[in-house]
Design an enzyme around this catalytic site. Structure first.
Site, PDB file in Angstrom:
ATOM      1  N   ASP A  99       5.408   9.181 -11.053  1.00 11.66           N
ATOM      2  CA  ASP A  99       5.580  10.636 -11.082  1.00 11.66           C
ATOM      3  C   ASP A  99       4.345  11.327 -11.648  1.00 11.66           C
ATOM      4  OD1 ASP A  99       6.371   9.472 -13.613  1.00 11.66           O
ATOM      5  OD2 ASP A  99       7.218  11.398 -14.206  1.00 11.66           O
ATOM      6  N   GLU A 130       8.150   9.352 -16.124  1.00  8.47           N
ATOM      7  CA  GLU A 130       7.349   9.115 -17.327  1.00  8.47           C
ATOM      8  C   GLU A 130       6.950  10.443 -17.948  1.00  8.47           C
ATOM      9  OE1 GLU A 130       3.844   8.474 -19.889  1.00  8.47           O
ATOM     10  OE2 GLU A 130       4.019   9.772 -18.142  1.00  8.47           O
TER      11      GLU A 130
HETATM   12 ZN    ZN Z   1       0.572   9.034 -17.290  1.00  9.61          ZN
END
Ligand code: ZN
Length: 387
Positions: A76, A138
Site C-alpha cells: 500500500d 502498513e
Molecule cells: Zn513504507
C-alpha cells in the site's frame, strides 16, 4: 502475463500502476505478484484481510521446513490527494537517474527488485529458502501484515531472519520506536450554557485529561534515552486532535481526543495507559458524575506498532551488514512492520532502497542507483542461500 526475465524497472512500472492507496483494495496487485511467481513454478499463499478486500501474499523459494530469510514489503501507498505532482503519480516516469511515481520509494522499489531476482532465486538451487511477503495497510498503522506474521511458525514456515525493505538508502537499521495511537472519548451531559449546573462539560474533562498527558510528556523528556540512540532522545506523548462541542451556548456533551505514544524499545505503554485510565476514573469522572451519572470516559486503540529493539549480533543484523558491505547499524524515527516480526521471535532488521526523505511526498522518486544497490544485496543473499 510477463514471460522470461523482467527488469526491476519494468516490474516497478507495473506495481506503481496499481493504485494501492491504503483505502483501496490491493487484490489486483497481489494477483499480479501471484501470477508472476507462478510463471516460475512458485506457489503463493494468499492471506486475506477480514473484510476480504485486501490480502498479503507469502511465497517460499527453495526447500520447505528449514528457516530461511524473509524479504518483506508493503504494497500500500499513502494518498496523493492535494499533492502538487508534476507527473502522473501512478505512471512510473523516468527522468535523469530517477524514477518518479507514488510508491517508487516507499516501497514498491524493494518489491520490484525482489521480484526481478526471482528467476535467479528459482534457478539458484537454494539450500536455505528465501521467503517473500507482500503486505497491506502498513501506512495506516502497520496492521495488515499481522495475520500473515501470526501464521509464521504455525502453518507457514518460520524464517530465521527477516529483512523489511523500507527505504533506508540500503543502510542497515536495527532500531525504531513503537507507535501507539489512542482515542479517548468523554461523554458528559448537555445543558444550556447559562445553567451549567444541569450539565456535565465534556471539554473541561478532556482538558484535564490533556493536562495529565502533558505531565507524562514532561516526565518522559526528563527520563531521556539511556541508549543514546534515538532522536528525540525520549519516549514521546502527543495530543494530535481534539473534537468537542456543538454550539457556543450549549454545555458540551461529547469531546474526543486523539493522542499517541512513540516509545523507546522496552517502554511499558500498557503501564502508561493504566495510569491514564486510573486518573480518568478517579479524578475526572467523579466530577462529571456529580451531575451526570451516565458520564463516561473510554480509551480505545487506533493502532499499535511494536518497536524494533536492537539485537546486536543477531542473525539478521550480521547477514544484512555482510550483504550491504557495512559495519554499523542505524536508528530511524519512523515505525515499520519489523516489530511484528521481532515479536514473532524472528531476528529482524530494516534495509531497503531509496531515501525516506522522498517517501510520502509529491514527486516521490527512487534513484536507479538505489535499485542497483538493492539488486547487488539480493544477489549476495541468493549466493549465500545457495552456498
Ligand atoms: Zn513504507
Amino acid at each position: 502475463m510477463l514471460a522470461g526475465r523482467t527488469t526491476t524497472e519494468e516490474l516497478l512500472a507495473y506495481l506503481v500502476a496499481f493504485d494501492t492507496t491504503s483505502r483501496n483494495s490491493n487484490l489486483e496487485l497481489i494477483a499480479f505478484v501471484r501470477d508472476y511467481l507462478a510463471a516460475f513454478g512458485i506457489e503463493s499463499v494468499v492471506v486475506p484481510s477480514e473484510a476480504g478486500d485486501k490480502a498479503s501474499l507469502f511465497a517460499t523459494i527453495g526447500p520447505s521446513g528449514v528457516g530461511g530469510v524473509c524479504l518483506s514489503g508493503h504494497s500500500d501507498v499513502v494518498p496523493v490527494d492535494g499533492q502538487p505532482w508534476t507527473s502522473d503519480p501512478f505512471t512510473l516516469t523516468p527522468k535523469d537517474d530517477r524514477l518518479y511515481g507514488r510508491g517508487s520509494c516507499d516501497m514498491k522499489g524493494f518489491i520490484a527488485a525482489c521480484l526481478a531476482m526471482v528467476p535467479d532465486m528459482a534457478a539458484g538451487r537454494l539450500s536455505t529458502p528465501i521467503h517473500l511477503l507482500v503486505s497491506y495497510d502498513e501506512e495506516v498503522g502497520c496492521t495488515g501484515v499481522v495475520p500473515a506474521v501470526r501464521r509464521l511458525g504455525v502453518d507457514l514456515p518460520l524464517p530465521r531472519a527477516c529483512i523489511v525493505g523500507e527505504p533506508t538508502s540500503m543502510r542497515v537499521v536495527d532500531a525504531h520506536k513503537s507507535g501507539i495511537a489512542y482515542v479517548t472519548t468523554v461523554t458528559g451531559r448537555e445543558a444550556h450554557s447559562s445553567m451549567p449546573q444541569l450539565g456535565a462539560n465534556a471539554i473541561f474533562a478532556a482538558a484535564e485529561l490533556v493536562g495529565e498527558l502533558d505531565r507524562y510528556r514532561a516526565e518522559l523528556v526528563a527520563a531521556g534515552d539511556p541508549s543514546g540512540r534515538f532522536d528525540p532522545p525520549n519516549t514521546t506523548v502527543q495530543v494530535t486532535v481534539i473534537q468537542g462541542g456543538t454550539a457556543g451556548n450549549i454545555v458540551p456533551r461529547d469531546c474526543a481526543i486523539r493522542w499517541n505514544v512513540r516509545g523507546l524499545p522496552g517502554f511499558d505503554e500498557d503501564a502508561l495507559l493504566d495510569r491514564f485510565e486510573r486518573f480518568g476514573r478517579e479524578v475526572v469522572l467523579p466530577k462529571l458524575r456529580e451531575t451526570a451519572p451516565e458520564a463516561a470516559i473510554t480509551t480505545d486503540f487506533i493502532y499499535k506498532v511494536p518497536p524494533l529493539a536492537p539485537q546486536t549480533g543477531s542473525e539478521a543484523e550480521l547477514l544484512a551488514l555482510r550483504l550491504a558491505g557495512q559495519n554499523r547499524t542505524y536508528t530511524v524515527a519512523y515505525g515499520t512492520e519489523g516489530g511484528h516480526f521481532q515479536a514473532q521471535g524472528i531476528s529482524t532488521i530494516v534495509c531497503g532502497p531509496g531515501s525516506i526523505d522522498q517517501a510520502h511526498k509529491p514527486d516521490e522518486f527512487i534513484e536507479v542507483a538505489q535499485l542497483r544497490a538493492c539488486e547487488r544485496f539480493l544477489k549476495g543473499l541468493i549466493a549465500e542461500c545457495a552456498g
